[in-house]
Scaffold this motif. Structure first.
Motif, short mmCIF file in Angstrom:
data_model
loop_
_atom_site.label_atom_id
_atom_site.label_comp_id
_atom_site.label_asym_id
_atom_site.label_seq_id
_atom_site.Cartn_x
_atom_site.Cartn_y
_atom_site.Cartn_z
N LEU A 161 0.86 -1.19 0.00
CA LEU A 161 0.00 0.00 0.00
C LEU A 161 0.90 1.23 0.00
N PRO A 162 0.33 2.36 -0.30
CA PRO A 162 1.12 3.59 -0.15
C PRO A 162 1.57 3.72 1.30
N ALA A 163 2.78 4.25 1.47
CA ALA A 163 3.37 4.30 2.81
C ALA A 163 2.46 5.04 3.79
N ARG A 164 1.79 6.07 3.27
CA ARG A 164 0.95 6.89 4.13
C ARG A 164 -0.13 6.04 4.80
N VAL A 165 -0.73 5.16 4.00
CA VAL A 165 -1.79 4.30 4.51
C VAL A 165 -1.19 3.12 5.27
N GLY A 166 -0.17 2.57 4.67
CA GLY A 166 0.37 1.32 5.19
C GLY A 166 0.83 1.42 6.62
N ARG A 167 1.52 2.51 6.94
CA ARG A 167 2.07 2.59 8.28
C ARG A 167 0.96 2.61 9.32
N TRP A 168 -0.15 3.25 8.98
CA TRP A 168 -1.24 3.28 9.96
C TRP A 168 -1.94 1.93 10.03
N LEU A 169 -1.91 1.21 8.94
CA LEU A 169 -2.48 -0.14 8.99
C LEU A 169 -1.71 -1.00 9.99
N VAL A 170 -0.39 -0.87 9.94
CA VAL A 170 0.41 -1.66 10.89
C VAL A 170 0.14 -1.21 12.32
N VAL A 171 0.06 0.11 12.51
CA VAL A 171 -0.24 0.59 13.86
C VAL A 171 -1.58 0.03 14.32
N ALA A 172 -2.54 0.05 13.41
CA ALA A 172 -3.86 -0.48 13.78
C ALA A 172 -3.76 -1.95 14.16
N ALA A 173 -2.96 -2.69 13.41
CA ALA A 173 -2.84 -4.12 13.73
C ALA A 173 -2.23 -4.31 15.10
N LEU A 228 3.71 3.09 16.79
CA LEU A 228 3.12 4.42 16.75
C LEU A 228 4.23 5.47 16.67
N TRP A 229 5.19 5.30 17.51
CA TRP A 229 6.34 6.20 17.55
C TRP A 229 7.01 6.23 16.17
N ALA A 230 7.20 5.04 15.62
CA ALA A 230 7.88 4.96 14.34
C ALA A 230 7.02 5.53 13.22
N ALA A 231 5.72 5.29 13.31
CA ALA A 231 4.84 5.76 12.25
C ALA A 231 4.89 7.27 12.13
N PRO A 252 9.67 3.67 4.66
CA PRO A 252 8.77 3.39 5.78
C PRO A 252 8.06 2.04 5.67
N ARG A 253 7.74 1.65 4.44
CA ARG A 253 6.98 0.40 4.33
C ARG A 253 7.80 -0.79 4.77
N LEU A 254 9.05 -0.78 4.35
CA LEU A 254 9.92 -1.89 4.73
C LEU A 254 10.13 -1.90 6.25
N PHE A 255 10.27 -0.69 6.78
CA PHE A 255 10.47 -0.59 8.23
C PHE A 255 9.26 -1.17 8.96
N MET A 256 8.08 -0.72 8.55
CA MET A 256 6.88 -1.18 9.24
C MET A 256 6.69 -2.67 9.06
N PHE A 257 7.02 -3.15 7.87
CA PHE A 257 6.88 -4.60 7.64
C PHE A 257 7.77 -5.36 8.62
#
Lengths: 511, 516, 99, 669
Positions: free
Chosen positions: B23-35, B97-100, B107-112
Motif C-alpha cells: 500500500l502507499p506508505a501513508r496508509v500502510g504505516r497506519w495499517l500496521v499501527v492499527a494491527a 506508533l512512535w515509528a509511524a 517506511p513500508r519496509l520498516f513497518m513490515f
C-alpha cells in the motif's frame, strides 16, 4: 570358460530407462539442431528442445515413481528406485534452471547453443546413470559421463583465460580423482569378487572379512574419489577455482547437480554396498565431515567473489550432507535427500541473482555488485536474501528444516556431536551470509574482508549494456521461483517429506 | 475445543505488515499501527477473560505442522506468558506508533519488519512446542537484523552483525539442544517436541546437563548476562529507538522466559545441578551491570548495563528454584519491559533536545519540560524498584525466594538494589537537573510523544498500585513450572518421580489443558 | 593363480603416475601420467578378473580405456585452446584462480 | 465513621492534594497552590483528630484496629494487604505529623512565594505528608516499605528542589542512596521475620515471633539489626547520617518539616512499633541504644564547630534523634515519643526562625556573617529563643521534661546503661551551649549591614549565590525567587511560628513526672505487652534527673553567654588553642572522607576498571576477539593452502588419500 551360446541377452526395462533415453536423445537432437545457424535456432529452438527433453524426462520420472519397488534394469546394473528417480528429478530441475540462466549467457555466443546444451544434457544423462548405479561399472561410466562434458563446459568460454584454467584444473584434478576411484573400485572388486553392489554386500562377511586390508584400502580409495566429486575436504580444492572460473550458469549447475549426483552414489555405495563395514568407514567419514565443515566455512569468510564464496559455502554444505551419510540409517538417507533438494533451491536462487548482477555490474561477481540492491532491484534482492537466510539455516525457509532433519538424523544415529558440528559450522557461516544481506540492504558501508587484500575481480562473463535486470526476465524468474519454493517448503515441507520418505524406502538394507 | 484466537494474535501483525508493504506508505504505516493496537486489544481481552485458578493452558491451538519431525503447531496461553504477550503487544503498539510518526526512510519496509518482529516474538511466547519455539526464536532475529542494519545509527552494520551472530550462535546451539532433547527423550523414534510431552519424558541427568548448557547459552546471550553481553554496547548504540524499545523490552525476555517455560520443567535435574552456577552468573551480572551503568556517560548505555543487572535479577529469581523467586522473576520481566521501554522513549526525547546521547551534554531539562521530568521520575523510580512500584513487588519476591535457600547470594544481590538507586538517580539527575547545557535546547514533550510515553507510565503506576492483578493470574502456572526442578535432588535422576508429583492443590500435571 | 605381483605392479604404476602428476609442470606430461594412473587401475582389474575367474573386470577395463581416451582428448583440446591464446603451457603458471 | 475510615481519610487528603497540585500545575494562580496544599493537610489533621476521638470512645483493650482496602500481593505464601493499623501510637504520630506539617505548609505559603517552583513545591510537600502518614499507618511491612521509600523519594525531590544547583542535586542523591540502603536493610529484616513467622503483617509477626524465635535468637537479632539499619538510615544515625547535613540544601521549610520534625523520626517510630521484637532480642535493642548514644554525642560535638546556621540545627536534630533512639531502645517508649513530639515543635520552630533570618540575609547561611538581628527581627528573635530554650532543656520548657525523662529511664536500667545516661547528660550540656551559640551569634553583637538595612524597614537583596560554594546564580536558580520573606513582614509565617512557640513552651505539660502522664497513658494500649511497662523510675530519681538536666542546661547557656557575649574573642582563642580538635570537628569526624575512601572511590575505580579492562580485554577481547581470531586464523589457513597451483592441489589430494588409506589399514588390523 563360458560357452558363447549360453549368453542371454540382458533383461532391459525400457520403461524404467525412458527418462535416461529422453536426456540422451535430447542431447543428440540438440547437438544436431545446434549445427544449424540462425538466431531463431540458437536463441529459441535449441533451448526449447533441450527444455522439452528435460520436461519429458521429468514426466517419465514421475510416471516411474513407485515407492518400495526397485526395478533392476539391465541385469541389475541400474536400479530405478525412488532414490534414483528423486535425484534424477533434481538433475532435471537443475538442468531446466541452467537452460534459463544460459539463455543470454556470453558463453553460448561463444560455443553455440547446441554444443552448450547438448553437453549439459549429456552430463545430466551421466548423473542419471550415476544415481541409479548398482554396479561398479555403471558407477564409473556414470561418473565419467557426468564429468567429461563438464570439463568441456568449464573451459568453453575460450575467450577468457580463467575459464580455460578452470577447465584444465578440473580435468587434471578430476582425472586424478577418477583414477583413484577406479583403482579403489578395482580393489573392492578384487576383494569381494563382484562388481554388483548386491554381490559386494553379500561378499562382505562371507568371501571376505570385514577387516580385510584389500577391501578397506579399496574403500579408502573409493571414498577419496567420491569425496573429490562431492568437494569434501581435503579434496575440495578444485571447487573454488573451478566454480569461479567456469561460466556462471555452469557453476550453478555444478554446484547443485554434481553435488547431488556425488551424494547419490556415496549413499548407494556406502549405505548399500558397504553397509556392513559401516563401523569402519563411519568414523573416517565423520572426521572428513568435520574437516569439511570447518574448512568450507573458514574459506568462505574472506571471499569477495560471490561465486567463490558460494563455492566455499558449497564445501561446507557438503560437510553437513556427509553427516546424513555417516550415520548409515534410513533417517540419514532421507535427511540427505531432503537437504539435497533444498540445497538445489537455495543455490539456484543465489546463482541466478549473481548471474543477473554480473552481466550488468562493473564489479562482476564481486560482492560489491550487490550494493544497495534492496533499493535498486527488490526483485533480485529478495531472492538473494531468502537464499542467504536459507543457507544460513533461518527458520521459515527450507534450509532450516533441512538442517533440522540432518541434525535429527545425526543425533538419532548416535552422532550427536556431529549435529553440534553442523551447528557450529552454521554459526561461522553467518558471517558471510549475513554480509551479503547487509550489502544489499544497508546502504554504503566498508566491507571488511579480514585477510587477503581484495583482488580486482574481472567481470566474469562480460557484460552487455542492454542486459539489465529487466532485460533478463528468465533469470529473475528463476531466482524468484527458487526463492519462493524455498520459503514455501520452509513453511509447508510435507510434500518434500513425503518424497524423502519414499526415497528412504529405496535402500532396503537400512534401518 | 481448539480456538483460533492465538493464531490471530500472532499473525495479525505480519499479515498487516505484508499488506502494508503493497500500500502507499501513508496508509500502510497506519495499517500496521492499527494491527498492533488490535493485538493489544486482544491481549487485554485475554487478561480480562483469563481464568486464573487454572494452571493449564488456555486458548489452545494444536495442529500437526511437520508431522515427519514431530513438530506441532501448538499455541497456548497460561499464567506464564499471558502478561508477556500483553507486554509485547503494548510495547509494539507504542513503538510502531512512535515509528509511524517519524520514519521517513523506506517506511513500508520498516513497518513490515516491525510487524514481522512482533509476530515472531508473540509466536515465541505462545509456542507450546519446543521446535516451534525455536523457529520463532530464530526467526525474530531476521527483522531485527534488517531494522538495526537498515535504520540504525553509527556503526550499524557492525552492530547488527555482531548482535545477530551473537544471538544466533546461542540459538543455533539451542536448536541442537532442542533436537537432541526431542530425539533422546522420544522412545523408539517417537519424536515429539511438545513441551507437555517432553516434561513427562525425563532424561538421564548426564544428558540433561549438556542439553541444559546449550539452552543456557541461547537464553543467557539473549538476556544478556555477564559475560555474554559483548553485543550489547554496539547494538544499543546503533539501534533506532522504536526498535531498541522492543528489543530490550520484549526480546530480552524471550530468553529468560525460555528458562521458565522449557528448561525448568523439562530439565529439572540439570537445573538443580547448575543452580549455583546460574545464580553466580546472575549475581555477578547484577553487580557488574550496576557498576558499569554507574560509570557510563552515554544515556543509552546506562540503560543497557542496567538491563544486564535487571536481567540478572530475573535469572536469580528463576534459579532460586522457589515459587516466590520465579513468580517475582516473571513479574520483573513484565516490569522491566515496561520501564525500559519508557526509558528509551524518554532518552530519545532527551537526545533530540540535547543533540547528543552523552549525559554530559544533557542537563537542566526539567526547567522547560516539567511533564517530561515527571514521567521520567516515575519511570526512574520504578526502575530502581522503589517500593510502591511493581518492580518492588517483583524484586522483593525474587529476594525472598533467593533468601530462602541462598541467603548469601541474596544478600549480595540486594546490594544491587542500592546500586540501582545510584545509577538511575544519577541518570535522572544528569539529564533533568543541574545547569542547562548551552548546546541543549530544553523543550516540553510533544503531544504525540506524550501519547506514547504516558500510557506506559500509567500502566507502571497501575501495576504498582495493584500488582495482584498480575499475581492472581500467574500464580498457578509459575508454581507448576518450578516444581520439578525444586524437588529434583542434585545429580540423581529423580525427575522420574517429579512429574508424577503434580502441582499442589491436586491439579493435573502441567500438560495441555483446554479451557472451554 | 597368484596375482600378487600383478597387483603390486599396478600399484607401482599408479604411484608413478601420481608422482608424475605431482612433479611435472607440463600439462602434456601430466596427461600422460593420468593415463598411467588409469591404466594401473586397468591392470588391477584384469588381474583380479583373472584371479576370480569372472569377466566383469575385463569388461570394466574395456570401458575404462574408452573413458581414458575421452579424457585425454578433452585435455589436449584445452591445451590447444590455451596455446592459441598464447597462454603459458605450464601448470605452475595457471594460478590466476586462487585464495 | 470508624477509626479506620478516618485513617483512610488521613491518607486521602494529602494524596488528593498532591494529585490536584501536580495535574493542575498550570492552573493555580498566585498563592492558591499553597493554600490548597495547606487545606489538604488541615483535612488530614482533622481526620487524625477524628481517629483520636473514635479511639478514645473505645475500651482501652480494643484500641488497635486494622482496616484493609484490598489484597496487594498474594502469591506462594507471600501475602500483603493494602491495610492500615490504627492504634494509639499511629494516631499520636498522625497528629504530630499532620499538625506540624500544616503549620509548615502555612509558613511556606509566604516563604516560598515567588519561587518559580511554587506549585511543584507544594505538590512535593503534600506527597511527602501522604507518604509519611502511609508509613505511620501501615499495618504490614510491605505498606511500611512503601511509605518508607516514598518519604525517601519525597525527601530526595525536596532536597534537590533547587535542581539547578549541583550541590543540591548531589546532596539529593546522597540522601536518596543512603535511604535506599536503609530500605534494603528493612527488606532483609522483613524477610528474616517472614522466614521465621510466615507473616508480613505486624499482628501476625508479633504473634508468631514468640513461638518462632527464642530470646536473643540469632535470626531475630539479625532481623532486628537489619530493621535498625533501616531506622538509622532514615533517622540519620551514625554511620548512616552523612546525608542529613547535606540535606540542608533544600528550602528551609523542607528542613523544618522533613529533616527535623517528621521524616527523620521515622526510625524512632519504627523501633517503637517493633518493640515486641526488640524486647525479644535485647541484644539488638542494645545496639540501638549504643548507636543512639554515640550519635547524640558525635552530632553535639560537630554542632559546636559548624558555622552554617542550618547545619548547626541539622546536627542538633541528629543529636536529639539520638536521644529518641536511645529512649525507645531502652524501652522508654513513652519518653522517646514524648521527646519526638516536643522536638518536632521546637525544631520546626528553630528552622522557621532560621529561614526568616536567612531571608533577611539574602540567602547567606553562614553564622560568621550574621549578628545583631535582635532589634531588626524581634518576632523571629523571640520565637527562635524559645525554640533554643526548649532545645537546651531549659527548666520547664517542653524539651526539659521529655529529654530528661529518657535519661532518667536509661539511668534506671542500671548496669552499662548508666554509661549511656552519663553520655546523654554530657551532651545535654553541649546542646545548651551550641543552641545559645546560635542565638548569641545571630541575634546579639554588632548588627551586620543586612540587619541594619532591615532595621530601616528595607529587606536586603544581595547577589544571589549558592550558600555552599559562593557561586553566583541568577535569582531563579535557588533561594526562593527574587522576593524574600521574613516573619516580621509575612503574616502566614507568623501564624505558623506563634503556635509552635506556644507548644514548645507548654507541650511538656503532657508528661510532668508525678503530675501528668497524659501521653504515656494514651499510648499505653500499644505498649501494654512491654515487659518494662511497670518499671518506672521513681519519682524522686526523676526529679533528681530533672534537676541535673536543668543545671547542665543552665551551665551550657552560661558558658555560651560567657564565650560569645561577655568575651567575644574567646571563641577564636579556643579555636586556636585546640586547633586539632576544631579541625576534626569541623570536618565532621571525617565521615564523608571515610565513605568516600571505602565505598565511592572503589566503586568508581571498579567501574573504570570494568569499562576499560573487563569489557575490552575479557568480554570483547578474549570472548569475542578470541573467537573471531580463531575463525580468522582458520580462514587464513584455508586460503593459504588454496594457492591456485594445480600440483599443490594434487598433492593435498594424494596426502588426503594417504591419510585415509592409513586410517583404514589401521582399522583393518
Amino acid at each position: 570358460m563360458i560357452p558363447l551360446a549360453e549368453i542371454q541377452p540382458p533383461v532391459i526395462d525400457y520403461g524404467g530407462l525412458a527418462p535416461l533415453f529422453a536426456t540422451i536423445g535430447g542431447s543428440l537432437v540438440v547437438f544436431l539442431v545446434g549445427l544449424l545457424g540462425g538466431r531463431f535456432v540458437q536463441r529459441t529452438l535449441v533451448p526449447l528442445l533441450a527444455a522439452a527433453a528435460l520436461l519429458a524426462a521429468i514426466g517419465l520420472t514421475v510416471a516411474n515413481w513407485d515407492p518400495g519397488d526397485t526395478k533392476p534394469i539391465i541385469e541389475g546394473a541400474l536400479a530405478i528406485d525412488t532414490l534414483a528417480l528423486f535425484l534424477s528429478m533434481l538433475f532435471f530441475v537443475a538442468g531446466l534452471a541452467t537452460i534459463a540462466l544460459s539463455l543470454r549467457a556470453p558463453v553460448v555466443r561463444e560455443t553455440g547453443s547446441g554444443e552448450h546444451l547438448g553437453l549439459l544434457l549429456g552430463s545430466i544423462s551421466g548423473m542419471v546413470i550415476l544415481a541409479g548405479a548398482e554396479n561398479l561399472v555403471t558407477l564409473f561410466v556414470g561418473i565419467e559421463l557426468l564429468s567429461i562434458p563438464l570439463y568441456v563446459l568449464c573451459a568453453s568460454e575460450l575467450g577468457r583465460a580463467s575459464s580455460l584454467e578452470a577447465g584444465l584444473k578440473y580435468l587434471v584434478v578430476g582425472s586424478v580423482g577418477s583414477a583413484t576411484l577406479l583403482y579403489g573400485l578395482a580393489l573392492v572388486y578384487g576383494a569381494t569378487g563382484s562388481t554388483d553392489f548386491a554381490g559386494i554386500a553379500k561378499g562382505i562377511g562371507t568371501t571376505v572379512g570385514v577387516g580385510d586390508p584389500l577391501l578397506l584400502t579399496g574403500v579408502a580409495l573409493c571414498a577419496t574419489g567420491l569425496a573429490f566429486k562431492a568437494s569434501v575436504a581435503p579434496f575440495h580444492q578444485w571447487t573454488p577455482d573451478v566454480y569461479q572460473g567456469a561460466p556462471t550458469p555452469i557453476t550453478s549447475f555444478m554446484a547443485v547437480a554434481t553435488k547431488a549426483a556425488a551424494f547419490a552414489i556415496i549413499l548407494r555405495l556406502f549405505d548399500h554396498a558397504l553397509a556392513d563395514v559401516q563401523a569402519e568407514w563411519a568414523p573416517a567419514l565423520a572426521a572428513l565431515a568435520v574437516l569439511t565443515i570447518l574448512i568450507g566455512n573458514a574459506g568462505a569468510i574472506a571471499q569477495s567473489s560471490l561465486k567463490r564464496m558460494l563455492a566455499w559455502s558449497g564445501v561446507a554444505q557438503a560437510g553437513y550432507l556427509l553427516a546424513g551419510v555417516v550415520v548409515g540409517t534410513r533417517l540419514g538417507l532421507q535427511a540427505t535427500a531432503f537437504y539435497l533438494a533444498v540445497y538445489l533451491l537455495m543455490n539456484v536462487a543465489a546463482f541466478a541473482v549473481v548471474i543477473a548482477r554480473e552481466r550488468v555490474s562493473e564489479h562482476g561477481d564481486d560482492i560489491r555488485s550487490l550494493q544497495d540492491l534492496g533499493r535498486a532491484s527488490p526483485l533480485l534482492a529478495w531472492p538473494m536474501t531468502i537464499a542467504m537466510l536459507a543457507l544460513a539455516g533461518f527458520p521459515a525457509t527450507a534450509g532450516f528444516i533441512g538442517k533440522f532433519y540432518l541434525i535429527d538424523a545425526a543425533v538419532a544415529g548416535e552422532y550427536a556431536w556431529l549435529g553440534i558440528m553442523i551447528v557450529v559450522g552454521s554459526m561461522i557461516s553467518l558471517v558471510y551470509y549475513l554480509r551479503v544481506i547487509a550489502v544489499m540492504w544497508m546502504g554504503q558501508f566498508a566491507i571488511e574482508l579480514p585477510t587477503f587484500p581484495p583482488r580486482r575481480v574481472k567481470p566474469v562473463s562480460g557484460w552487455s549494456p542492454e542486459a539489465d535486470a529487466r532485460a533478463q526476465p528468465e533469470v529473475v524468474a528463476v531466482a524468484v521461483l527458487a526463492a519462493a519454493a524455498t520459503v514455501v517448503l520452509g513453511i509447508v515441507p510435507s510434500p518434500l517429506f513425503d518424497l524423502a520418505r519414499d526415497v528412504g524406502s529405496s535402500l532396503s538394507a537400512l534401518v | 475445543m481448539f480456538t483460533i484466537h492465538l493464531s490471530i494474535v500472532v499473525f495479525l501483525p505480519f499479515a498487516a505488515g505484508l499488506i502494508a508493504a503493497f500500500l502507499p506508505a501513508r496508509v500502510g504505516r497506519w495499517l500496521v499501527v492499527a494491527a498492533t493496537l488490535g493485538v493489544l486489544g486482544y491481549a487485554i481481552a485475554m487478561i480480562a477473560d483469563f481464568d486464573g485458578d487454572s494452571g493449564g493452558l488456555q486458548y489452545v491451538t494444536d495442529d500437526a505442522w511437520i508431522s515427519e519431525l514431530g513438530i506441532r503447531y501448538q499455541l497456548g496461553v497460561d499464567g506464564l506468558n499471558l502478561f508477556l504477550i500483553a507486554l509485547t503487544a503494548l510495547l509494539w503498539a507504542a513503538a510502531t506508533l512512535w515509528a509511524a510518526l517519524r520514519t521517513e526512510d523506506r517506511p513500508r519496509l520498516f513497518m513490515f519488519n516491525m510487524a514481522f518482529a512482533e509476530t515472531a516474538v508473540l509466536g515465541a511466547f505462545c509456542a507450546q512446542d519446543l521446535a516451534l519455539f525455536v523457529v520463532f526464536f530464530d526467526l525474530m532475529l531476521v527483522p531485527f537484523y534488517f531494522l538495526i542494519g537498515g535504520w540504525g545509527e553509527g556503526d550499524r552494520v557492525r552492530a547488527t552483525t555482531r548482535f545477530t551472530i551473537y544471538t544466533l550462535v546461542g540459538s543455533l546451539l539451542m536448536l541442537a539442544g532442542a533436537i537432541a532433547l526431542g530425539v533422546l527423550a522420544g522412545p523408539g523414534g517417537d519424536l515429539s517436541f511438545s513441551l507437555a510431552v517432553l516434561a513427562e519424558r525425563p532424561l538421564e541427568a548426564g544428558t540433561q546437563q549438556w542439553i541444559f548448557l546449550l539452552f543456557a547459552a541461547a537464553f543467557l546471550v539473549k538476556a544478556p548476562l555477564f559475560p555474554l553481553h559483548g553485543w550489547v554496547v554496539d547494538t544499543y548504540r546503533a539501534t533506532p529507538i522504536p526498535v531498541l524499545v522492543v528489543l530490550s523490552a520484549a526480546l530480552s525476555k524471550v530468553g529468560v522466559y525460555g528458562f521458565l517455560r522449557i528448561v525448568l520443567p523439562i530439565l529439572p535435574d540439570a537445573s538443580q545441578h547448575f543452580q549455583d552456577l546460574m545464580i553466580i552468573l546472575a549475581v555477578v551480572s547484577i553487580l557488574y551491570g550496576s557498576v558499569l551503568a554507574f560509570s557510563q556517560d552515554e544515556a543509552r548505555l546506562v540503560v543497557a548495563y542496567s538491563s544486564i543487572a535487571q536481567l540478572g535479577f530475573i535469572v536469580l529469581g528463576i534459579f532460586s528454584l522457589s515459587e516466590l523467586g520465579s513468580q517475582g522473576a516473571l513479574m520483573q520481566m513484565v516490569n522491566h519491559g515496561l520501564v525500559v521501554g519508557a526509558l528509551f522513549f524518554i532518552i530519545a526525547v532527551l537526545t533530540a533536545r540535547a543533540g547528543s546521547t552523552s549525559l554530559a551534554r544533557m542537563g537542566g531539562m526539567a526547567l522547560r519540560a516539567p511533564v517530561l521530568a515527571a514521567l521520567f521520575l516515575v519511570v526512574a523510580l520504578a526502575t530502581l524498584a522503589m517500593p510502591g512500584s511493581p518492580n518492588f513487588v517483583a524484586e522483593i519476591l525474587i529476594l525472598f525466594g533467593t533468601f530462602e535457600d541462598k541467603l548469601v547470594y541474596g544478600l549480595v544481590a540486594s546490594a544491587g538494589v542500592a546500586l540501582a538507586a545510584v545509577y538511575m538517580i544519577r541518570l535522572f539527575q544528569r539529564s533533568m537537573h543541574n545547569r542547562t547545557e548551552p548546546s541543549a535546547e530544553p523543550r516540553e514533550l510533544g503531544g504525540l510523544d506524550l501519547a506514547v510515553i504516558a500510557p506506559l507510565t500509567v500502566v507502571i503506576v497501575a501495576l504498582g498500585v495493584y500488582p495482584q492483578v498480575m499475581l492472581d493470574r500467574t500464580d498457578e502456572a509459575t508454581t507448576s513450572k518450578v516444581e520439578a526442578a525444586a524437588t529434583a535432588a542434585d545429580g540423581s535422576p529423580s525427575a522420574a518421580e517429579a512429574p508424577q508429583a503434580g502441582p499442589p492443590g491436586g491439579g493435573a500435571p502441567p500438560g495441555v489443558q483446554v479451557q472451554p | 593363480m597368484d596375482i600378487t605381483w600383478f597387483v603390486v605392479l599396478s600399484a607401482l604404476i599408479f604411484a608413478t603416475g601420481a608422482a608424475g602428476v605431482l612433479t611435472r609442470r607440463s600439462p602434456l606430461v601430466v596427461l600422460l601420467c593420468l593415463e598411467l594412473m588409469l591404466n594401473a587401475g586397468n591392470l588391477a582389474l584384469l588381474s583380479f578378473s583373472r584371479m576370480l575367474g569372472n569377466q566383469d573386470g575385463q569388461i570394466f577395463a574395456l570401458i575404462v580405456l574408452v573413458v581414458a581416451a575421452c579424457e585425454v582428448v578433452i585435455g589436449l583440446g584445452i591445451i590447444v585452446a590455451m596455446y592459441r591464446r598464447r597462454l603459458p603451457i605450464d601448470v605452475d603458471q595457471m594460478n590466476e584462480l586462487r585464495g | 465513621m470508624s477509626a479506620t475510615g478516618y485513617g483512610w481519610l488521613v491518607l486521602a487528603f494529602p494524596l488528593a492534594g498532591t494529585l490536584a497540585l501536580a495535574l493542575g500545575w498550570r492552573l493555580w494562580p498566585g498563592r492558591a497552590a499553597g493554600w490548597i496544599g495547606s487545606a489538604a493537610i488541615l483535612g488530614s489533621f482533622a481526620a487524625s483528630l477524628g481517629m483520636l476521638f473514635e479511639l478514645l470512645d473505645r475500651a482501652e483493650d480494643s484500641r488497635s484496629l486494622v482496616g484493609t482496602a484490598y489484597t496487594y500481593a498474594d502469591t506462594a505464601g507471600f501475602r500483603a494487604d493494602m491495610s492500615i493499623l490504627v492504634d494509639p501510637l499511629s494516631v499520636f504520630m498522625c497528629l504530630v505529623v499532620s499538625g506540624v506539617s500544616f503549620l509548615i505548609h502555612v509558613y511556606s505559603v509566604a516563604y516560598m512565594t515567588s519561587d518559580r517552583g511554587y506549585v511543584r513545591f507544594f505538590a512535593y510537600l503534600n506527597f511527602f505528608v501522604f507518604s509519611m502518614l502511609l508509613l505511620i499507618l501501615a499495618a504490614n511491612f510491605v505498606v511500611l516499605l512503601m511509605g518508607w521509600a516514598f518519604v525517601g523519594a519525597a525527601s530526595y525531590l525536596l532536597i534537590s528542589f533547587w535542581y539547578r544547583r549541583d550541590t543540591a542535586t548531589g546532596a539529593g542523591i546522597k540522601a536518596f542512596v543512603i535511604n535506599v540502603i536503609g530500605d534494603v536493610g528493612l527488606v532483609v529484616g522483613a524477610f528474616l521475620l517472614f522466614d521465621g513467622t510466615g507473616a508480613l503483617d505486624y499482628a501476625g509477626v508479633f504473634e508468631e515471633a514468640g513461638n518462632a524465635f527464642g530470646r536473643n535468637d540469632g535470626q531475630l537479632v539479625a532481623a532486628c539489626v537489619m530493621l535498625l539499619v533501616g531506622a538509622f538510615a532514615k533517622s540519620a544515625q551514625v554511620p548512616l547520617h552523612t546525608w542529613l547535613p547535606d540535606a540542608m540544601e533544600g528550602p528551609t521549610p523542607v528542613s523544618a518539616l522533613i529533616h527535623a520534625a517528621t521524616m527523620v523520626t521515622a526510625g524512632v517510630y519504627l523501633i517503637a512499633r517493633m518493640h515486641p521484637l526488640f524486647e525479644l532480642a535485647p541484644a539488638a535493642a542494645d545496639v540501638g541504644a549504643v548507636v543512639g548514644t554515640v550519635t547524640l554525642l558525635i552530632a553535639a560535638t560537630i554542632a559546636l564547630a559548624a558555622t552554617d546556621l542550618k547545619r548547626v540545627i541539622a546536627y542538633s536534630t541528629m543529636s536529639q534523634i539520638g536521644y529518641m533512639v536511645l529512649g525507645v531502645s531502652v524501652a522508654a517508649y513513652g519518653a522517646g515519643l514524648f521527646h519526638l513530639m516536643t522536638h518536632a515543635f521546637f525544631k520546626a520552630l528553630l528552622f522557621m526562625g532560621a529561614g526568616s533570618v536567612i531571608a533577611a540575609m539574602g540567602g547567606v547561611q553562614s553564622l560568621d556573617k550574621m549578628g545583631g538581628f535582635r532589634k531588626a527581627m524581634p518576632f523571629t528573635f523571640a520565637t527562635f529563643t524559645i525554640g533554643a530554650l526548649a532545645l537546651a532543656g531549659f527548666p520547664l520548657m517542653s524539651g526539659f521534661f521529655s529529654k530528661d525523662e529518657i535519661l532518667a529511664f536509661t539511668l534506671n536500667r542500671g548496669g552499662g546503661y548508666v554509661v549511656l545516661a552519663v553520655a546523654g547528660y554530657l551532651a545535654s550540656g553541649l546542646t545548651a551551649f551550641y543552641a545559645f551559640r546560635m542565638v548569641f551569634r545571630v541575634f546579639f553583637g554588632e548588627p551586620v549591614p543586612e540587619a541594619r538595612e532591615l532595621e530601616r524597614g528595607h529587606l536586603h537583596h544581595g547577589d544571589p549565590a549558592n550558600p555552599a560554594t559562593g557561586e553566583k546564580e541568577d535569582t531563579e536558580v535557588g533561594f526562593p525567587g527574587p522576593e524574600h520573606h521574613v516573619a516580621e513582614q509575612a503574616w502566614p509565617m507568623k501564624a505558623a511560628m506563634a503556635p509552635l512557640a506556644l507548644l514548645a513552651i507548654v507541650a511538656g505539660t503532657l508528661g510532668i513526672p508525678g503530675v501528668t502522664d497524659t501521653l504515656e497513658h494514651f499510648l499505653e494500649p500499644t505498649f501494654e505487652d512491654s515487659r518494662f511497662l511497670e518499671t518506672h523510675p521513681s519519682e524522686s530519681s526523676e526529679w533528681l534527673g530533672l534537676a541535673l538536666g536543668g543545671g547542665l542546661a543552665l551551665l551550657g547557656i552560661a558558658v555560651a553567654a560567657l564565650v560569645y557575649l561577655r568575651r567575644p574573642g574567646t571563641a577564636l582563642q579556643l579555636r586556636e588553642r585546640f586547633s586539632t580538635v576544631h579541625t576534626f570537628l569541623s570536618n565532621k569526624w571525617y565521615f564523608d572522607e571515610l565513605f568516600d575512601a571505602v565505598f565511592v572511590r572503589p566503586m568508581a575505580a571498579f567501574g573504570r576498571f570494568g569499562r576499560s579492562i573487563i569489557e575490552s580485554v575479557f568480554v570483547q577481547g578474549v570472548l569475542v576477539g578470541g573467537t573471531v581470531g580463531a575463525v580468522r586464523v582458520g580462514t587464513s589457513l584455508a586460503r593459504a593452502i588454496q594457492t591456485g597451483e594445480l600440483r599443490a592441489y594434487a598433492f593435498l589430494l594424494v596426502s588426503g588419500l594417504g591419510g585415509l588409506v592409513l586410517y583404514f589399514l589401521i582399522v583393518s588390523v
